[in-house]
Design an enzyme around this catalytic site. Structure first.
Site, short mmCIF file in Angstrom:
data_model
loop_
_atom_site.label_atom_id
_atom_site.label_comp_id
_atom_site.label_asym_id
_atom_site.label_seq_id
_atom_site.Cartn_x
_atom_site.Cartn_y
_atom_site.Cartn_z
N THR A 1 0.85 -1.19 0.00
CA THR A 1 0.00 0.00 0.00
C THR A 1 0.88 1.24 0.00
OG1 THR A 1 -1.84 -1.09 1.09
CG2 THR A 1 -1.63 1.28 1.47
N HIS B 1 -6.73 -11.15 -0.10
CA HIS B 1 -6.01 -10.67 1.09
C HIS B 1 -6.75 -11.15 2.34
CE1 HIS B 1 -3.64 -8.39 3.74
NE2 HIS B 1 -3.77 -7.18 3.26
N ASN C 1 -3.05 -9.99 7.88
CA ASN C 1 -2.79 -8.69 8.51
C ASN C 1 -3.97 -8.02 9.22
OD1 ASN C 1 -0.32 -9.19 7.45
ND2 ASN C 1 -0.41 -7.64 5.83
N TYR D 1 -7.23 -7.82 8.50
CA TYR D 1 -8.35 -7.24 7.78
C TYR D 1 -9.54 -8.22 7.80
CZ TYR D 1 -4.91 -3.74 6.86
OH TYR D 1 -3.96 -2.76 7.04
N ARG E 1 -3.40 -14.84 0.55
CA ARG E 1 -2.38 -14.42 1.52
C ARG E 1 -2.90 -14.57 2.94
NH1 ARG E 1 1.47 -9.15 2.68
NH2 ARG E 1 3.29 -10.31 2.01
N ASN F 1 -2.67 -4.97 13.60
CA ASN F 1 -4.09 -4.60 13.69
C ASN F 1 -4.79 -5.29 14.86
OD1 ASN F 1 -4.31 -2.60 11.72
ND2 ASN F 1 -4.51 -4.11 10.08
#
Ligand SMILES: Cc1cc2nc3c(=O)[nH]c(=O)nc-3n(C[C@H](O)[C@H](O)[C@H](O)COP(=O)(O)O)c2cc1C
Length: 358
Positions: A26, A173, A176, A178, A225, A233
């Protein structure tokens, strides 16, 4: 020296010239959530990577959680991405699009004052990056059971849009912290419906998304991923090894392009991560494995030599070294990444890192 990294590999239908992957990064240089011509220059500069995985890209307006991050849910965005895939293909590169929904890692400022959504109404510790600066995370709204199918459809449509935009494949995704990761972990998923509780239920959403995008792309052009040891997070899980080994067993039946594992980072270990050994994941998964997280050339060569991975993705090294493949080949010195210009801004720290001069 015989380099594993420089050895060709077949991923899905693609014959890639090396095993050096550009990690998803990002960079917050997409005003109005639309890809720009500058982004085409940036990705084309890095086209000698065996595979480029794009920066995380929203599947819907609900999936937004950071300013100036691109989406793939409207025509303008598709047209912008098309220029990028063409620029990468003109240099014989391959590029997959990373599909993203941030879930609770967002703020009402992105949603006309409405709450971000999550598996359960649990606020992450920390701050959201809003267009008006950093603000404490709010408690998200738990998704209703019957809303989840709509998000699966958003993934399917985003996957179709990615096909129209000329990508070579997509990466889901689910790492991480999310949305999809939030459903996998019992620290963030306290649901009592068929998307919470048992391993099967916590994995259901990701498996439904996988099935949906595979109908668009075929399984051999879809990657996933995961960050099984991740704490980023504010992620926690009482027993991550059990859920991830279960999940990998389920993913085996798809025959995907690859599985992309983010290893435990130093920051995860500092945060007390329950680290899952790469060996355990390698054993649980049958297909092509890409690893990422703090690798340099030496460690990357080792992890492939040891049979623990098939390819290695590089994040920060790719920010600073557009010609990373050539530099590795020559054992040339590397440019240092400048964290000040990681997120947002213009050409500086983005398209102006020097390549080796001929
Ligand atoms: C500036 C920056 C942006 C990132 N953006 C993403 C992203 O969009 N999607 C993702 O899955 N990971 C993202 N990551 C994580 C990287 O893909 C990678 O896993 C991490 O940087 C560790 O690899 P490295 O040590 O080679 O940099 C980002 C990391 C950095 C430094």
């Amino acid at each position: 020296m015989n380099s594993h990294l420089q050895t060709p590999i077949k991923i899905g239908p693609y014959h890639l010239p090396n095993r050096i992957v550009m990690a998803p990064l990002t960079r917050m240089r997409a005003p109005d959530n639309s890809p720009t011509d500058l982004m085409a220059i940036y990705y084309a500069q890095r086209a000698s990577a065996g595979l480029i995985i794009s920066e995380a890209t929203q599947i819907s307006p609900q999936g937004v959680g950071y300013p100036a991050t691109p989406g793939i849910h409207n025509e303008l965005q598709v047209a912008g991405w098309k220029k990028i895939t063409e620029a990468v293909h003109a240099k014989n590169g391959h590029i997959f699009l990373q599909l993203w929904h941030v879930g609770r890692i967002s703020h009402p400022d992105f949603h006309d004052g409405q709450l971000p959504v999550a598996p359960s109404a649990i606020a992450p510790d920390g701050f959201a990056v809003t267009p008006h600066g950093m603000k404490p995370f709010v408690t998200p709204r738990a998704l209703e059971t019957d809303e989840i199918q709509g998000i699966v459809e958003n993934y399917r449509q985003a996957a179709k849009n990615a096909l129209d935009a000329g990508f070579d494949g997509i990466e889901i995704h689910s790492a991480n912290g999310y949305l999809l990761d939030q459903f996998l972990r019992d620290g963030t998923n306290k649901r009592t419906d068929r998307y919470g509780g048992t391993l099967e239920n916590r994995a259901r959403f990701l498996l439904e998304v996988t099935e949906a995008v595979v109908t668009v792309w075929g399984s051999e052009r879809v990657g996933i991923r995961l960050s099984p040891s991740g704490t980023f997070n504010d992620m926690t899980d009482s027993d991550p090894e059990t859920i991830f080994v279960y999940l990998l067993g389920q993913l085996n039946r798809f025959g995907l392009a690859y599985l992309h594992i983010v290893d435990a980072l130093e920051s995860d270990i500092r945060h007390g991560a329950n680290v899952i050994n790469l060996e355990v994941l390698r054993k649980a998964y049958n297909g092509t494995l890409i690893v990422c997280g703090g690798y340099d050339q030496t460690r990357a060569e080792q992890v492939i030599a040891q049979g623990m991975a098939d390819a290695v993705a590089f994040g920060q090294l790719y920010i600073a070294n557009p010609d990373l493949v050539e530099r590795f080949k020559l054992n040339a010195p590397l440019n240092e990444p400048d964290p000040v210009t990681f997120y947002g801004g213009n050409e500086k720290g983005y398209t102006d890192y020097p390549v080796l001069t001929d």
